[in-house]
Design a protein around this motif. Sequence first.
Motif, PDB file in Angstrom:
ATOM      1  N   TRP A  64      36.459  46.968  29.757  1.00 42.55           N
ATOM      2  CA  TRP A  64      36.446  47.104  31.227  1.00 42.55           C
ATOM      3  C   TRP A  64      37.271  45.990  31.892  1.00 42.55           C
ATOM      4  O   TRP A  64      37.947  46.237  32.887  1.00 42.55           O
ATOM      5  N   LEU A  65      37.202  44.785  31.324  1.00 39.72           N
ATOM      6  CA  LEU A  65      38.025  43.691  31.852  1.00 39.72           C
ATOM      7  C   LEU A  65      39.509  44.017  31.682  1.00 39.72           C
ATOM      8  O   LEU A  65      40.329  43.749  32.573  1.00 39.72           O
ATOM      9  N   SER A  66      39.870  44.630  30.527  1.00 42.60           N
ATOM     10  CA  SER A  66      41.257  44.995  30.277  1.00 42.60           C
ATOM     11  C   SER A  66      41.751  46.025  31.309  1.00 42.60           C
ATOM     12  O   SER A  66      42.873  45.939  31.809  1.00 42.60           O
ATOM     13  N   MET A  67      40.876  46.947  31.636  1.00 45.70           N
ATOM     14  CA  MET A  67      41.227  47.972  32.643  1.00 45.70           C
ATOM     15  C   MET A  67      41.436  47.315  34.005  1.00 45.70           C
ATOM     16  O   MET A  67      42.351  47.668  34.759  1.00 45.70           O
ATOM     17  N   ALA A  68      40.613  46.350  34.350  1.00 40.24           N
ATOM     18  CA  ALA A  68      40.736  45.660  35.637  1.00 40.24           C
ATOM     19  C   ALA A  68      42.044  44.877  35.702  1.00 40.24           C
ATOM     20  O   ALA A  68      42.745  44.859  36.729  1.00 40.24           O
ATOM     21  N   VAL A  69      42.377  44.205  34.584  1.00 35.04           N
ATOM     22  CA  VAL A  69      43.629  43.446  34.529  1.00 35.04           C
ATOM     23  C   VAL A  69      44.816  44.391  34.700  1.00 35.04           C
ATOM     24  O   VAL A  69      45.761  44.115  35.469  1.00 35.04           O
ATOM     25  N   GLN A  70      44.789  45.520  34.003  1.00 33.49           N
ATOM     26  CA  GLN A  70      45.890  46.466  34.071  1.00 33.49           C
ATOM     27  C   GLN A  70      46.056  47.031  35.473  1.00 33.49           C
ATOM     28  O   GLN A  70      47.176  47.195  35.968  1.00 33.49           O
TER      29      GLN A  70
ATOM     30  N   LEU B  14      45.319  45.536  38.352  1.00 31.99           N
ATOM     31  CA  LEU B  14      45.952  44.530  39.214  1.00 31.99           C
ATOM     32  C   LEU B  14      47.413  44.339  38.846  1.00 31.99           C
ATOM     33  O   LEU B  14      48.267  44.153  39.728  1.00 31.99           O
ATOM     34  N   GLU B  15      47.731  44.377  37.554  1.00 33.20           N
ATOM     35  CA  GLU B  15      49.115  44.210  37.116  1.00 33.20           C
ATOM     36  C   GLU B  15      50.011  45.325  37.672  1.00 33.20           C
ATOM     37  O   GLU B  15      51.158  45.085  38.069  1.00 33.20           O
ATOM     38  N   ASN B  16      49.474  46.537  37.719  1.00 31.77           N
ATOM     39  CA  ASN B  16      50.277  47.685  38.205  1.00 31.77           C
ATOM     40  C   ASN B  16      50.600  47.580  39.689  1.00 31.77           C
ATOM     41  O   ASN B  16      51.533  48.239  40.165  1.00 31.77           O
ATOM     42  N   ASN B  17      49.850  46.778  40.425  1.00 37.38           N
ATOM     43  CA  ASN B  17      50.037  46.737  41.872  1.00 37.38           C
ATOM     44  C   ASN B  17      50.366  45.341  42.392  1.00 37.38           C
ATOM     45  O   ASN B  17      50.322  45.118  43.606  1.00 37.38           O
ATOM     46  N   LYS B  18      50.715  44.423  41.515  1.00 39.86           N
ATOM     47  CA  LYS B  18      50.909  43.041  41.951  1.00 39.86           C
ATOM     48  C   LYS B  18      52.167  42.848  42.786  1.00 39.86           C
ATOM     49  O   LYS B  18      52.280  41.884  43.539  1.00 39.86           O
ATOM     50  N   ASN B  19      53.113  43.778  42.689  1.00 36.92           N
ATOM     51  CA  ASN B  19      54.345  43.628  43.466  1.00 36.92           C
ATOM     52  C   ASN B  19      54.163  43.990  44.938  1.00 36.92           C
ATOM     53  O   ASN B  19      55.051  43.746  45.742  1.00 36.92           O
TER      54      ASN B  19
ATOM     55  N   LYS C 179      45.562  37.113  41.857  1.00 36.79           N
ATOM     56  CA  LYS C 179      44.306  37.438  41.187  1.00 36.79           C
ATOM     57  C   LYS C 179      44.552  38.103  39.838  1.00 36.79           C
ATOM     58  O   LYS C 179      43.737  37.990  38.916  1.00 36.79           O
ATOM     59  N   ALA C 180      45.660  38.836  39.713  1.00 38.46           N
ATOM     60  CA  ALA C 180      46.001  39.455  38.432  1.00 38.46           C
ATOM     61  C   ALA C 180      46.194  38.371  37.366  1.00 38.46           C
ATOM     62  O   ALA C 180      45.742  38.504  36.220  1.00 38.46           O
ATOM     63  N   GLU C 181      46.881  37.305  37.762  1.00 35.40           N
ATOM     64  CA  GLU C 181      47.107  36.202  36.819  1.00 35.40           C
ATOM     65  C   GLU C 181      45.791  35.504  36.447  1.00 35.40           C
ATOM     66  O   GLU C 181      45.538  35.188  35.281  1.00 35.40           O
ATOM     67  N   GLU C 182      44.951  35.260  37.452  1.00 38.34           N
ATOM     68  CA  GLU C 182      43.667  34.589  37.196  1.00 38.34           C
ATOM     69  C   GLU C 182      42.801  35.437  36.279  1.00 38.34           C
ATOM     70  O   GLU C 182      42.185  34.932  35.330  1.00 38.34           O
ATOM     71  N   LEU C 183      42.731  36.757  36.564  1.00 36.46           N
ATOM     72  CA  LEU C 183      41.881  37.632  35.765  1.00 36.46           C
ATOM     73  C   LEU C 183      42.417  37.765  34.335  1.00 36.46           C
ATOM     74  O   LEU C 183      41.643  37.835  33.367  1.00 36.46           O
TER      75      LEU C 183
ATOM     76  N   GLN D 102      41.196  34.804  32.437  1.00 35.78           N
ATOM     77  CA  GLN D 102      39.782  34.948  32.131  1.00 35.78           C
ATOM     78  C   GLN D 102      39.576  35.960  30.996  1.00 35.78           C
ATOM     79  O   GLN D 102      38.708  35.789  30.131  1.00 35.78           O
ATOM     80  N   PHE D 103      40.357  37.035  31.007  1.00 39.09           N
ATOM     81  CA  PHE D 103      40.243  38.064  29.966  1.00 39.09           C
ATOM     82  C   PHE D 103      40.489  37.466  28.581  1.00 39.09           C
ATOM     83  O   PHE D 103      39.730  37.709  27.635  1.00 39.09           O
TER      84      PHE D 103
END
Length: 574
Positions: free
Chosen positions: A247-253, A255-260, A268-272, A275-276
Amino acid sequence: MLTELSIHDFAIIDNLSLTFHEGLTVLTGETGAGKSIIIDAVQLLVGGRGSVEFVRHGTTKAEIEGLFSIDNQKHPIFKIGKDFGIEIPDNMVVLQRTITSRGKSICRVNGKLVTLAILKEFGKTLIDIHSQHETQALMDPENHIGLLDLYDTQVINQAKLEYHKLYERLQLLQKRYKELSENEQEMAHRLDLLTFQMDELGQANLEPNEDTTLEEERSNLANFDRIYVGIQDAYNALYGDQKGIEWLSMAVQSLENNKNYDPFIAKKAEELANQFYMVEELSFDLRNYSDTLQYDPTRLNEIEERLSEINRLKKKYGSTVNEIIDYMGKIQEEMEEITNKDSHLAKLQGQINETKQDAYLEAKQLHDIRKKAAKELTKEIHYELKDLYLDKATFSIAFTSKEDIEAENGLNQALKLHKNGFDFITFLISTNPGEPLKELNKVASGGELSRIMLALKKIFAKHQGVTSVIFDEVDTGVSGRVAQAIAEKIIRVSEQSQVLCITHLPQVASMADTHNLIEKVEKDKRTITYVKELSKVQQIDELSRMITGAKLTETAKQHAKEMLLLADSIKQKI
């Protein structure tokens, strides 16, 4: 100074509260009225010896409480309070002492429970009680060195402290030398004991901190099921399909898809992501540690047996394995010392000679300080004695060392030091011209001793720094002009400290800034003591009674008034 004194169920006092003032407070009353009982209560309050006899008959406990105010910010009581962790707020000290009917003593300083020894430490800086017993103690030369040391106490105490360090070390070295050299049989027995202990401890093969390490391992084995299940449950909750890490991996992905599109999402994508990776690493650690866990009942039995052996040794040699190992080191040193006794005796003798020489130098310095103090004290005592009608007396302080005493007895021994250095101090006096100086107990009468002690108290009042001085019938054995001189000397002491004085002399009582009358009466078939502060008119009546002994006469009253006028004129000149 002593500001308030409260006494409950003490001897014949049921309930008494007294307020004291600066200057000279005189306490008078018939013999047996309870004057000395009040002083006994104060002595207990500052650490005197207690007894169930002080508890009022029919009650469970005697209680004494005193409030002291300290004006001098350099008073030693502040250091004592700091040393024992007792705060002194608003420059006030409250001492409390309770004696139960079963003999238990309870002491408090500013509400904090303390030992009797600590109470004494506080008490001796607050009150100095001078009684007839202390006057008699003046006749014993053993006490003279202590009195001299009070004169320049700050300088002498510092020198004594340095000397005592060396003297105590010298005593220890000499004791060890004696133990090693005197008893061969005892040393042989001691060596056998140490050898047995060393063999027993050597066979144990103890390791530093072994007991704590084994106890921790035993705890792990005894709680193996809980530890294993706890780690497995945590790992299973994190790793696997539809578990925490997925679930953490899904959350990271996400945020990564929308960080631009948003700087906040990028941050927050970088912070998460960080943490992952940390959680993923933690899950691997849990898995790896779980793989190492093994339950071994045999090992648990071994640990129990080893700890049982260690606990047996602890009862004999120390509370922890580390203490036992330290003890082994001491055994080795002592065994080596006994085995190579001659070389150690030579080494000890060298240390004794060196320490003795250093101690002698400190004792010599202490002697020189005392000599200087004795010269100044002698000068001051002559001045004070002159005021007390002993102007023909000659006072001297004699110094005699142990070496001198042995020489007089035909002994040829090395200089022997004692706890006070090498000085033996004796106060000498000649009360009549042409008579040789002799020891006090061979010359002075009771009245002369009282005057000598009063002269010392007058001098020491400014050196000791106590807040209150109590005189308990120090005027016994004097009368006439000597009584008047003593009264004037006591009022001068009150310039330096608050003075409380029990007296039967009208000359002393007339000097009072505050005059308290102590009486005992019968109430509910019990005898009780009470105190009242006298007005000027009442003071005249009390002085008249002290003059005549019984019946008040106009002549006695007129004499009392004249004594008060004389006292006022004397106090104005001081």
